[in-house]
Enzyme design. Structure first.
Site, PDB file in Angstrom:
ATOM      1  CE  LYS A 158      -4.051  -2.030   0.369  1.00 55.40           C
ATOM      2  NZ  LYS A 158      -5.089  -1.900  -0.657  1.00 55.40           N
ATOM      3  CG  HIS A 290     -10.298  -5.858  -4.904  1.00 55.65           C
ATOM      4  ND1 HIS A 290     -11.327  -5.967  -3.997  1.00 55.65           N
ATOM      5  CD2 HIS A 290      -9.311  -5.172  -4.278  1.00 55.65           C
ATOM      6  CE1 HIS A 290     -10.983  -5.356  -2.873  1.00 55.65           C
ATOM      7  NE2 HIS A 290      -9.776  -4.868  -3.010  1.00 55.65           N
TER       8      HIS A 290
HETATM    9 MG    MG Z   1      -7.034  -1.712  -4.108  1.00 54.98          MG
END
Ligand code: MG
Length: 368
Positions: A158, A290
């Protein structure tokens, strides 16, 4: 096959310690399982995600009374009606009814869909990089290194939740540790604007092991995504929160993304999810699902990917895009009991979904 009984299983698990992304730290994980049983005794499982009390109320007051007595084979008709009330609940119902029909036919769901192109699907290890650790970067490196030791060669970390120089120090440290041993994606969860992404350009040019830059800016800025694709030397991916093929269509039409990332539990049905995969395929855009919430939905994403033609004529596993594999503490991964080996999942071949559902996973009773 008449729908006779529906059981619901709201599950919640508190995280100690929490972890997170640019949207903040997550202090618990939750999922909602549904079991539909027919008059002939065949059952199917579904899964959805939302606020658990709202899901429980919606099923009890509206969806279960609507479904009881209906034909389990009317999946498209029934999920269309439920999706008008609550699309995420419809996704769970569509999974359960898919499994029921496959089981009744004595087939795996992939046989029901026309057969699979492959028995193994690659996965990438996905991290929630931020934590409350004093040195969150060192903690992140330890986690990623552990995944590499276990055989993962595709990873996602991230960015976007800390000042940009701090995030860039994290990326630099991860790349130094990897030394080219694995491919890496970065995910900003729509944190930046176009100007801020420019601050990443020089750093990104240093390596060639990128998988993609995921959702650098808000997904509704289609024109800016088109510019991003021209600016960046690595593929641009996104769409985890888009709710169906129609929501992806503007990005496909504008050629705004290199990779579509639909999520099963954010679509109104497994059928709509498969339509989005096909939309990408027919448009010549890659599709890499996802999958963060739950466990059963991930199995459906894997099965759906097994039934998609390769994007390339290359005859190896790199010709099929990977599915996201949540690497963090997540008890719901155990719902399907499958584990990656060398970054791949070998898909079951048994009837229905091919695995027993593990509802003995940890559940916090106060959430019920
Ligand atoms: Mg994402």
């Amino acid at each position: 096959m008449i729908i006779e009984k529906i059981d619901t299983f709201p599950l919640r698990h508190d995280l100690h310690p929490p972890y997170g992304d640019a949207n903040g730290l997550k202090r618990y994980r939750a999922t909602f399982l549904v079991r539909i049983t027919t008059s002939s005794g065949i059952s199917g499982w579904g899964e959805c995600v939302d606020w658990l009390p709202a899901l429980e109320l919606g099923f009890r007051e509206q969806i279960i009374p609507f479904l009881i007595g209906k034909k389990a084979t009317d999946r498209l008709v029934l999920t269309k009606k439920i999706a008008a009330w609550h699309a995420r609940s419809a996704a769970a119902v569509s999974m359960a009814l898919t499994e029921i029909v496959a089981t009744a036919a004595g087939l795996n769901v992939t046989d029901l869909w026309g057969g699979r192109f492959r028995d193994e699907v690659p996965v990438y290890a996905s991290f929630q990089s931020y934590s409350e650790h004093e040195d969150w970067i060192a903690h992140s490196i330890r986690l990623v290194e552990q995944a590499v030791t276990e055989g993962h060669r595709m990873l996602k970390i991230k960015v976007g939740g800390r000042p940009i120089r701090e995030d860039q120090a994290h990326v630099q440290a991860i790349q130094d540790m990897l030394g080219g041993r694995a491919q890496l994606a970065i995910d900003a969860n729509e944190s930046y604007d176009l100007a801020e992404v420019k601050a990443w350009l020089t750093l990104l040019e240093r390596w060639d092991n990128w998988m993609w830059f995921e959702e650098p800016i808000p997904m509704d800025r289609v024109d800016d995504y088109v510019k991003l694709r021209q600016m960046l030397s690595l593929p641009v991916a996104g769409g985890e929160n888009l709710t169906g093929p129609a929501a992806f269509y503007p990005h496909v039409q504008a050629r705004a993304l290199d990779i579509l990332q639909p999520d099963v539990v954010h679509h109104s049905s497994i059928d709509a999810f498969r339509d989005t995969l096909q939309l990408g395929r027919h448009a010549g855009i890659r599709v890499s699902a996802h999958s963060f919430d739950g466990g059963l939905a991930r199995l459906y994403a894997l099965y759906a990917q097994a039934c998609v033609e390769s994007w390339s004529k290359m005859d190896d596993i790199s010709a099929i895009e990977p599915i996201e594999w949540d690497y963090m503490e997540n008890p719901y991964t155990d719902i399907i009991g499958l584990k990656p080996v060398d970054g791949k999942i070998k898909l079951p071949t048994g009837v229905g979904i091919g695995v027993p559902i593990g509802v003995t996973v940890r559940c916090d009773p106060e959430s019920r």
